[in-house]
Design a protein around this motif. Structure first.
Motif, short mmCIF file in Angstrom:
data_model
loop_
_atom_site.label_atom_id
_atom_site.label_comp_id
_atom_site.label_asym_id
_atom_site.label_seq_id
_atom_site.Cartn_x
_atom_site.Cartn_y
_atom_site.Cartn_z
N ILE A 121 0.85 -1.20 0.00
CA ILE A 121 0.00 0.00 0.00
C ILE A 121 0.88 1.25 0.00
N ILE A 122 0.59 2.17 -0.91
CA ILE A 122 1.22 3.50 -0.88
C ILE A 122 0.17 4.48 -0.40
N TRP A 123 0.43 5.10 0.74
CA TRP A 123 -0.55 5.94 1.44
C TRP A 123 -0.05 7.39 1.41
N ILE A 124 -0.65 8.19 0.53
CA ILE A 124 -0.22 9.59 0.38
C ILE A 124 -1.14 10.42 1.27
N ASP A 125 -0.62 10.95 2.36
CA ASP A 125 -1.49 11.47 3.42
C ASP A 125 -0.66 12.28 4.42
N ALA A 126 -1.27 13.29 5.03
CA ALA A 126 -0.61 13.99 6.14
C ALA A 126 -0.65 13.13 7.41
N HIS A 127 -1.60 12.20 7.45
CA HIS A 127 -1.83 11.38 8.65
C HIS A 127 -1.54 9.91 8.37
N ALA A 128 -1.29 9.16 9.44
CA ALA A 128 -0.98 7.74 9.26
C ALA A 128 -2.23 6.86 9.26
N ASP A 129 -3.33 7.35 9.81
CA ASP A 129 -4.60 6.60 9.84
C ASP A 129 -4.41 5.21 10.44
N LEU A 130 -3.61 5.16 11.51
CA LEU A 130 -3.23 3.89 12.16
C LEU A 130 -3.85 3.73 13.55
N HIS A 131 -4.82 4.58 13.86
CA HIS A 131 -5.45 4.41 15.18
C HIS A 131 -6.40 3.22 15.17
N THR A 132 -6.66 2.71 16.37
CA THR A 132 -7.71 1.72 16.58
C THR A 132 -8.72 2.36 17.54
N PRO A 133 -9.88 1.72 17.75
CA PRO A 133 -10.79 2.25 18.77
C PRO A 133 -10.10 2.35 20.14
N TYR A 134 -9.08 1.53 20.35
CA TYR A 134 -8.37 1.53 21.64
C TYR A 134 -7.48 2.76 21.84
N THR A 135 -7.04 3.36 20.74
CA THR A 135 -6.11 4.50 20.87
C THR A 135 -6.67 5.81 20.34
N SER A 136 -7.75 5.78 19.54
CA SER A 136 -8.21 6.99 18.86
C SER A 136 -8.60 8.09 19.84
N PRO A 137 -8.06 9.30 19.67
CA PRO A 137 -8.48 10.40 20.54
C PRO A 137 -9.86 10.94 20.15
N SER A 138 -10.32 10.70 18.92
CA SER A 138 -11.57 11.30 18.44
C SER A 138 -12.71 10.30 18.26
N GLY A 139 -12.39 9.02 18.04
CA GLY A 139 -13.43 8.04 17.70
C GLY A 139 -13.86 8.11 16.24
N ASN A 140 -13.19 8.93 15.43
CA ASN A 140 -13.54 9.03 14.01
C ASN A 140 -12.79 7.96 13.22
N ILE A 141 -13.56 7.15 12.50
CA ILE A 141 -12.97 5.95 11.88
C ILE A 141 -12.09 6.29 10.67
N HIS A 142 -12.17 7.51 10.14
CA HIS A 142 -11.25 7.84 9.03
C HIS A 142 -9.79 7.93 9.50
N GLY A 143 -9.57 7.87 10.81
CA GLY A 143 -8.21 7.77 11.33
C GLY A 143 -7.78 6.33 11.61
N MET A 144 -8.57 5.36 11.17
CA MET A 144 -8.31 3.95 11.53
C MET A 144 -8.16 2.94 10.38
#
Ligand SMILES: [Mn+2]
Length: 326
Positions: A121-144
């Protein structure tokens, strides 16, 4: 020459800011205003969305660390079916989506169509989008989405225990379902993930990048090396995988130079021509099997439709490379 299939997934239930469901429309408007024939040449296949769930406050409160996750599971199932059947009928899918959680549906479709093939996967992004529900500070799934593709669970795969969220059973169950869409889990190895443009990550994500051996090309480094050289190096990292997915989040672009028309804009990013140069090398690699554009949000654009226009310019040039080489 390949047959391109455009797939439109206007879902924005994974985002924390409203409006990215209008992103594909903004890209189409940019094409029409430029008198470009693009959307006449390639008709769009629509994937049904679940955006009405945004108005269900009880549902959001039920899984606060992964908002509307059951809706995202449904969305992944739908999108993965459409992407898989595009591949099975010999098409090259170009997927245009609302928020970046949708990438998990696209990738699930790739592994559903080709379960035996290893994926890069090549991920072109400012963010890593590697959070899980266990770590997400926002609960927004576009970060996961990448964490879901890696099949991560409690505190990643690692157990380093940085302020883990207390997850209820409903969230846990749905997270397992989400990871298993496409009937293969994990879908990718960390060492087969390459980031370009990364510049806004959390501690938990930095740990995973390091621990899983992911490759990161930051903006300054890529610029110094040259975008085409960076792309060649990215392909060398992925030389042993069987197929490659390219996911382009427009927040990788410099928000001050290009536009703030995206949910989580970040300064000091890439320029339009740099992304085009990078993709001109990446998309000429025959192992690339899918390209995705996401997170355009015209309701946040301070320069009319500048982000839609930027995304269309990149999509147009990317498509020319895909047509020439795939
Ligand atoms: Mn993203």
């Amino acid at each position: 020459m390949c047959k391109i299939k455009l797939i439109d997934v206007p879902s924005e239930i994974g985002a924390g800011t409203r409006g990215s469901s209008l992103g594909v429309g903004a890209i189409k408007t940019a094409a029409e205003n430029a008198k470009n024939e693009y959307f006449r040449r390639f008709p769009v296949q629509h994937v049904e969305h679940e955006n009405d769930l945004l108005f269900d406050t009880e549902l959001e409160a039920a899984t606060p660390h992964a908002k509307r996750i059951e809706g995202v599971v449904t969305q992944y199932e739908r999108t993965s079916d459409v992407v898989a059947s595009a591949l099975e009928t010999g098409h090259f899918p170009i997927v245009l989506t609302g928020d970046h959680s949708n990438a998990g549906g696209t990738i699930s479709g790739l592994v559903k169509a080709y379960p035996e093939k290893s994926l890069g996967i090549i991920w072109i992004d400012a963010h890593a989008d590697l959070h899980t529900p266990y770590t997400s500070p926002s609960g927004n799934i576009h970060g996961m989405p990448l964490a879901a593709m890696l099949g991560l669970n409690e505190q990643g795969r690692v157990g380093f225990g940085l302020r883990p969220n207390a997850i209820n059973e409903q969230t846990q169950k749905a997270w397992e379902e989400l990871k298993n869409v496409g009937n293969k889990m994990p879908k990718v190895d960390g060492k087969d993930i390459v980031f370009l443009g990364l510049r806004d990550t959390e501690e938990e994500e930095n740990f995973l990048i390091e621990d899983e051996g992911m490759t990161v090309f930051r903006v300054e480094e890529a610029r110094k090396k040259g975008m085409k050289n960076t792309a060649k190096q990215a392909l060398r990292v992925l030389k042993d995988v069987d197929m490659i997915h390219v996911s382009f989040d427009v927040d990788s672009l410099d928000c001050d130079v290009v536009s703030h028309g995206t949910g989580t804009p970040v300064p000091n990013g890439l320029f339009i021509q740099e992304v085009i140069a990078f993709l001109s090398v990446i998309l000429s690699e025959p192992k690339v099997c899918c390209f995705e554009v996401t997170e355009v949000n015209p309701t946040l654009d301070e320069k009319r439709n500048a982000m839609g226009e930027a995304a269309f310019k990149i999509l147009y040039e990317a498509t020319r490379v895909i047509e020439a080489f795939q």
